[in-house]
Design a protein around this motif. Structure first.
Motif, PDB file in Angstrom:
ATOM      1  N   GLU A 141       0.813  -1.220   0.000  1.00 16.15           N
ATOM      2  CA  GLU A 141       0.000   0.000   0.000  1.00 16.15           C
ATOM      3  C   GLU A 141       0.843   1.266   0.000  1.00 16.15           C
ATOM      4  O   GLU A 141       0.352   2.341  -0.347  1.00 16.15           O
ATOM      5  CB  GLU A 141      -0.930  -0.003   1.202  1.00 16.15           C
ATOM      6  CG  GLU A 141      -1.941  -1.133   1.157  1.00 16.15           C
ATOM      7  CD  GLU A 141      -2.749  -1.218   2.426  1.00 16.15           C
ATOM      8  OE1 GLU A 141      -3.947  -0.891   2.349  1.00 16.15           O
ATOM      9  OE2 GLU A 141      -2.182  -1.595   3.485  1.00 16.15           O
ATOM     10  N   CYS A 197       1.063   2.335  -5.699  1.00 17.50           N
ATOM     11  CA  CYS A 197       0.798   2.643  -4.298  1.00 17.50           C
ATOM     12  C   CYS A 197       1.402   3.997  -3.952  1.00 17.50           C
ATOM     13  O   CYS A 197       2.025   4.644  -4.793  1.00 17.50           O
ATOM     14  CB  CYS A 197       1.362   1.539  -3.396  1.00 17.50           C
ATOM     15  SG  CYS A 197       3.156   1.397  -3.399  1.00 17.50           S
ATOM     16  N   THR A 205      -1.234  -0.353   7.452  1.00 19.45           N
ATOM     17  CA  THR A 205      -0.746  -0.104   6.092  1.00 19.45           C
ATOM     18  C   THR A 205       0.404  -1.044   5.767  1.00 19.45           C
ATOM     19  O   THR A 205       1.346  -1.187   6.548  1.00 19.45           O
ATOM     20  CB  THR A 205      -0.281   1.358   5.924  1.00 19.45           C
ATOM     21  OG1 THR A 205      -1.374   2.230   6.212  1.00 19.45           O
ATOM     22  CG2 THR A 205       0.227   1.625   4.517  1.00 19.45           C
ATOM     23  N   GLY A 213       2.318   0.423  10.951  1.00 15.88           N
ATOM     24  CA  GLY A 213       2.382  -0.226   9.650  1.00 15.88           C
ATOM     25  C   GLY A 213       2.838  -1.667   9.741  1.00 15.88           C
ATOM     26  O   GLY A 213       3.421  -2.089  10.747  1.00 15.88           O
TER      27      GLY A 213
END
Length: 179
Positions: A54, A76, A116, A143
């Motif tokens: 992402e 991304c 993420t 993340g």
């Protein structure tokens, strides 16, 4: 593999820089070659194409060049990881050890939303201190690290092993023995 030899031929080696005994691996010659650069981006991204990346987190400064192109290829976003004091918004930082002291890298505190999926990108991994600090920043931000990718690995300095010990899957296009 042929592409490994191609990359090795495009990377200039400068002996005794920045100090005696160091063999500096200069990727600017690879970056200047349009076919070499395109091929490098393709092969750096390839192991992570099915990982639902992402965001790409590029480590200052050559990681910005490579990371932006890889983010475009993987469709991304891009997150800059910068040296302390270079980002204009609220940041979180992570210290890492240098040969003679400590430095800090930072990311905007709102750059990485919880969960993420992030790919870390830089040009070279040596001792792995900066890459490890980047991984810790991504994790502290919430993340999930899908991996790390580099053009050059200097395996004698142990950086890839250091990332592996953190559970980070890493990939490099070429490796050069020595320092």
């Amino acid at each position: 593999m042929q592409h490994v030899q191609d990359f090795e031929n495009l990377i200039r080696t400068i002996p005794d820089y920045p100090k005696p005994g160091i063999m500096f691996r200069d990727i600017t010659t690879l970056l200047a070659d349009p076919k070499g650069l395109k091929k490098a981006i393709k092969h750096m991204a390839k192991p992570f194409e099915d990982e639902k990346v992402e965001a790409v987190a590029g480590i200052e400064a050559r990681g910005f060049i490579l990371g932006g192109a890889i983010a475009d290829r993987l469709e991304c976003g891009f997150i800059p990881i910068r040296k302390k004091g270079k980002l204009p918004w609220k940041t979180i930082g992570q210290e890492y050890t240098l040969e003679y002291g400590v430095d800090v890298i930072e990311v905007h505190e709102d750059a990485i939303a919880k969960g993420t999926r992030v790919l870390i990108v830089d040009d070279l991994i040596a001792t792995g201190g900066t890459a490890e600090a980047a991984a810790k920043l991504v994790q502290r931000s919430g993340g999930t690290i899908v991996g790390a990718t580099f053009i050059v690995d200097l395996p004698d300095l142990g950086g890839m092993q250091r990332l592996s010990d953190l559970g980070v899957v890493s990939h490099a296009l070429v490796s050069f023995g020595g320092h």
